[in-house]
Design a protein around this motif. Structure first.
Motif, PDB file in Angstrom:
ATOM      1  N   THR A   1     -15.573 -40.527 109.282  1.00 31.37           N
ATOM      2  CA  THR A   1     -16.543 -39.256 108.510  1.00 31.37           C
ATOM      3  C   THR A   1     -17.670 -40.226 108.211  1.00 31.37           C
ATOM      4  O   THR A   1     -17.553 -41.722 108.431  1.00 31.37           O
ATOM      5  N   ILE A   2     -18.803 -39.633 107.731  1.00 27.17           N
ATOM      6  CA  ILE A   2     -19.981 -40.435 107.612  1.00 27.17           C
ATOM      7  C   ILE A   2     -20.113 -40.424 105.983  1.00 27.17           C
ATOM      8  O   ILE A   2     -19.718 -39.650 105.258  1.00 27.17           O
ATOM      9  N   HIS A   3     -20.901 -41.312 105.501  1.00 27.17           N
ATOM     10  CA  HIS A   3     -20.791 -41.353 103.999  1.00 27.17           C
ATOM     11  C   HIS A   3     -22.186 -40.212 103.764  1.00 27.17           C
ATOM     12  O   HIS A   3     -23.362 -40.256 104.207  1.00 27.17           O
ATOM     13  N   GLU A   4     -21.809 -39.556 102.716  1.00 25.76           N
ATOM     14  CA  GLU A   4     -22.587 -38.366 102.416  1.00 25.76           C
ATOM     15  C   GLU A   4     -23.530 -38.494 101.150  1.00 25.76           C
ATOM     16  O   GLU A   4     -24.733 -38.308 101.182  1.00 25.76           O
ATOM     17  N   GLY A   5     -22.918 -39.497 100.091  1.00 24.69           N
ATOM     18  CA  GLY A   5     -23.986 -39.901  98.922  1.00 24.69           C
ATOM     19  C   GLY A   5     -23.900 -38.804  98.099  1.00 24.69           C
ATOM     20  O   GLY A   5     -23.569 -37.528  98.060  1.00 24.69           O
ATOM     21  N   VAL A   6     -24.663 -39.342  96.765  1.00 30.01           N
ATOM     22  CA  VAL A   6     -24.583 -38.539  95.750  1.00 30.01           C
ATOM     23  C   VAL A   6     -25.561 -37.124  95.921  1.00 30.01           C
ATOM     24  O   VAL A   6     -24.799 -36.198  95.456  1.00 30.01           O
ATOM     25  N   ARG A   7     -26.570 -37.133  96.543  1.00 27.26           N
ATOM     26  CA  ARG A   7     -27.445 -36.000  96.637  1.00 27.26           C
ATOM     27  C   ARG A   7     -26.888 -35.014  97.342  1.00 27.26           C
ATOM     28  O   ARG A   7     -26.873 -33.805  97.089  1.00 27.26           O
ATOM     29  N   VAL A   8     -26.124 -35.671  98.573  1.00 22.63           N
ATOM     30  CA  VAL A   8     -25.519 -34.494  99.586  1.00 22.63           C
ATOM     31  C   VAL A   8     -24.292 -33.782  98.849  1.00 22.63           C
ATOM     32  O   VAL A   8     -24.387 -32.480  98.944  1.00 22.63           O
ATOM     33  N   ARG A   9     -23.463 -34.565  98.298  1.00 27.38           N
ATOM     34  CA  ARG A   9     -22.432 -33.783  97.407  1.00 27.38           C
ATOM     35  C   ARG A   9     -22.905 -32.824  96.532  1.00 27.38           C
ATOM     36  O   ARG A   9     -22.521 -31.663  96.142  1.00 27.38           O
ATOM     37  N   GLN A  10     -24.177 -33.198  95.611  1.00 25.18           N
ATOM     38  CA  GLN A  10     -24.799 -32.232  94.568  1.00 25.18           C
ATOM     39  C   GLN A  10     -25.077 -30.777  95.225  1.00 25.18           C
ATOM     40  O   GLN A  10     -24.838 -30.053  94.869  1.00 25.18           O
ATOM     41  N   MET A  11     -25.927 -31.336  96.574  1.00 22.93           N
ATOM     42  CA  MET A  11     -26.294 -30.008  97.066  1.00 22.93           C
ATOM     43  C   MET A  11     -25.264 -29.149  97.700  1.00 22.93           C
ATOM     44  O   MET A  11     -25.096 -27.718  97.854  1.00 22.93           O
ATOM     45  N   GLU A  12     -24.078 -30.017  98.420  1.00 23.75           N
ATOM     46  CA  GLU A  12     -22.930 -29.027  98.816  1.00 23.75           C
ATOM     47  C   GLU A  12     -22.305 -28.375  97.894  1.00 23.75           C
ATOM     48  O   GLU A  12     -21.626 -27.011  97.933  1.00 23.75           O
ATOM     49  N   ARG A  13     -22.163 -28.839  96.544  1.00 27.07           N
ATOM     50  CA  ARG A  13     -21.551 -28.077  95.189  1.00 27.07           C
ATOM     51  C   ARG A  13     -22.104 -27.037  94.814  1.00 27.07           C
ATOM     52  O   ARG A  13     -21.640 -26.178  94.271  1.00 27.07           O
ATOM     53  N   ARG A  14     -23.675 -27.026  95.308  1.00 25.36           N
ATOM     54  CA  ARG A  14     -24.338 -25.830  94.829  1.00 25.36           C
ATOM     55  C   ARG A  14     -24.321 -24.868  95.853  1.00 25.36           C
ATOM     56  O   ARG A  14     -25.127 -23.805  95.765  1.00 25.36           O
ATOM     57  N   GLY A  15     -23.589 -25.084  96.871  1.00 25.25           N
ATOM     58  CA  GLY A  15     -23.580 -24.273  98.112  1.00 25.25           C
ATOM     59  C   GLY A  15     -24.543 -24.093  99.169  1.00 25.25           C
ATOM     60  O   GLY A  15     -24.648 -23.456 100.033  1.00 25.25           O
ATOM     61  N   ILE A  16     -25.299 -25.435  99.131  1.00 31.41           N
ATOM     62  CA  ILE A  16     -26.142 -25.655 100.275  1.00 31.41           C
ATOM     63  C   ILE A  16     -25.823 -26.524 101.192  1.00 31.41           C
ATOM     64  O   ILE A  16     -25.254 -27.622 100.937  1.00 31.41           O
TER      65      ILE A  16
END
Length: 534
Positions: A227-242
């Motif tokens: 897998t590739i590194h997602e980072g904090v911002r990507v994880r926050q966006m994914e948790r918001r449903g984005i």
């Protein structure tokens, strides 16, 4: 399933970072940065555990997080200085919190502190599926008096007379010598391998069968993808449903890896079954193999019918997509003609003399546009909308994938049928053949045995010689257990050999008859398979 993650990075001043800010964020504390005059407050961050480990000779103030990292900042003078090394480690979620803490503590003390480093450790468990630890390590050796040592030293190159070599720039030729091996690639690789060893040992002590491997998937010979590194911002966006591109990539990789894991499990199960079949081949009955083949043939027939239904659905989807492509092409042609008409009208208005000449071309293009409009209107009911086209393309891909998977299952079943046909041809040893095989092993000759059992195959047979009494204990396929007793009788070698040859001749005749029966059954099964494939 235990996962392996071990990443390292250097926090440097050249990238605009502060080691005090990094320590405050990892530990979830409020720290004051004396160099920049800022206060970093991350006390609201959920940090499960935090601690600082240092060598025994280190002064007490290094256990104060604010004093430690401000001292590190003050020791570095250059604007591009490397401030600390951070290690990020995934903790085995199969272990309890206590076991995770003991594992990490032992690893940090033996691998980092024992080398002279100070380690600031923070354990994060905000996501139960991803317990991990951040380890911030100092990059300079610390002396017992609390002063920092040098990362490297300069050594001069000497000539044959032992003199320094002066360069045209006026400087003396020299090279840098590291005072520690902490930033060597070989050391990092050792840390990676040791973490796998420590974690596997902890998993074994806890009674878990899972293990981790520090090697790359390619080096392990695995077909899984990283897998590739997602980072904090990507994880926050994914948790918001984005949904994000990195998240989509990792989801696709996870789905692919799930298939690979299932395939690897299937291969292991297949190898196990094949080994078991090869061991039990002499005792497996022909009737059980024919039952297996009948089940496999029925399954192959069912898969083939599913593939045929998918072919029909695929044909319908392809037809609708063809209409959609033609309609889109007509719309593109109409837009292109509209653009040409506009250009010609613009040119005609600018040059009055050419307007009459261009008007004929304009009229011809307008007639083409009208014909295209008519065809577009005729096919409007047949061609799907843009949204329907996207859904059809997705359906088309799904059906193609289903067809591919079912085709693979069909060929796997057909190959299994062939294997069963081949293994069925293997010869099953009868009691008569077993007795003949003891010609050179037994000292006596068979005297007491059941005549009706001689041409029956057996599941298990054991020859023993206890106190001079020889016997062959056997178990038939119906579960009956008996013994053949051997007795020492005075006769010469020729007479004894002739007696055993009688068993051999009868066994050969019985074997040929069984072979003829097997060939007949094989021809019958091949005929059934050809009918199924048609």
């Amino acid at each position: 399933m235990a996962i392996y993650h071990f990443s390292a990075q250097v926090i440097s001043r050249s990238s605009g970072r502060s080691v005090v800010a990094a320590a405050a964020y990892r530990a979830g504390e409020r720290l004051v940065d004396e160099r920049y005059g800022k206060t970093y407050d991350y006390t609201k961050k959920d940090v499960a555990e935090r601690a600082i480990a240092a060598p025994d000779y280190a002064p007490a103030w290094v256990k104060n997080r604010e004093l430690l990292w401000n001292a590190v900042e003050a020791a570095e003078k250059q604007k591009n200085a490397q401030l600390c090394r951070e290690i990020n480690i995934a903790l085995p979620r199969e272990l309890t919190a206590r076991d995770q803490r003991e594992l990490l503590s032992l690893y940090v003390l033996e691998q980092f502190v024992a080398r002279g480093m100070i380690a600031d450790v923070a354990i994060h468990r905000d996501n139960p599926e991803n317990p991990h630890a951040h380890i911030m390590l100092t990059m300079r050796p610390l002396h017992p008096d609390g002063t920092w040592g040098a990362k490297s030293r300069k050594e001069y190159v000497l000539d044959e007379n032992g003199e320094k070599i002066k360069l045209p720039s006026g400087q003396y030729k020299s090279y840098k010598v590291r005072t520690t091996d902490w930033d060597m690639p070989e050391t990092l690789e050792t840390w990676r391998a040791e973490w796998a060893r420590y974690a596997n040992r902890a998993l074994e002590r806890a009674g878990h069968a899972d293990r981790i491997d520090h090697r790359s998937l390619e080096a392990q010979g695995s077909e899984r993808m990283p897998t590739i590194h997602e980072g904090v911002r990507v994880r926050q966006m994914e948790r918001r449903g984005i949904q994000t591109d990195r998240g989509d990539v990792n989801r696709s990789v996870a789905e692919y890896n799930g298939l690979v894991v299932s395939l690897e499990a299937y291969r292991k199960e297949k190898d196990t079954l094949e080994r078991k079949t090869s061991l039990e081949a002499p005792i497996a009955s022909v009737e059980s193999k024919e039952k297996q083949m009948a089940v496999l043939l029925a399954k192959a027939k069912e898969i083939k019918s599913k593939v045929e239904r998918i072919d029909v659905d695929l044909q319908q989807v392809k037809e609708r997509l063809r209409y959609y492509g033609e309609q889109q092409q007509r719309i593109a042609d109409r837009n292109r003609l509209d653009k040409q008409i506009g250009e010609l009208q613009q040119r005609g208005r600018g040059l009055l003399g050419l307007y009459n000449k261009n008007s004929k071309e304009i009229a011809e293009l307008q007639r083409k546009v009208e014909r295209l409009d008519e065809r577009i209107q005729e096919h409007r009911t047949l061609a799907p909308s843009n949204r329907e086209a996207v859904e059809l393309q997705a359906q088309h891909q799904q059906l193609e994938q289903m067809k591919k998977e079912l085709s693979g299952q069909f060929f796997a079943v057909r190959n299994k049928v062939k294997q069963l046909e081949e293994t069925r041809q293997e010869k099953t040893m009868t009691l008569r053949e077993a007795i003949y095989s003891l010609k050179d092993k037994a000292t006596g000759i068979p005297m007491r045995y059941n005549q009706d059992d001689l041409d029956k195959p057996f599941e298990k047979a054991t020859f023993s010689n206890r106190g001079g009494a020889e016997q062959l204990h056997y178990r038939l396929q119906d579960g009956t257990e008996r013994s053949v007793l051997f007795q020492n009788v005075f006769m010469d070698r020729a007479q004894r050999s002739a007696l055993f040859d009688v068993f051999s001749a009868a066994a050969s005749a019985a074997s040929k008859q069984l072979q003829r029966d097997d060939e007949a059954r094989q021809q019958q099964m091949k005929k059934k398979r050809r009918e199924m494939e048609r």
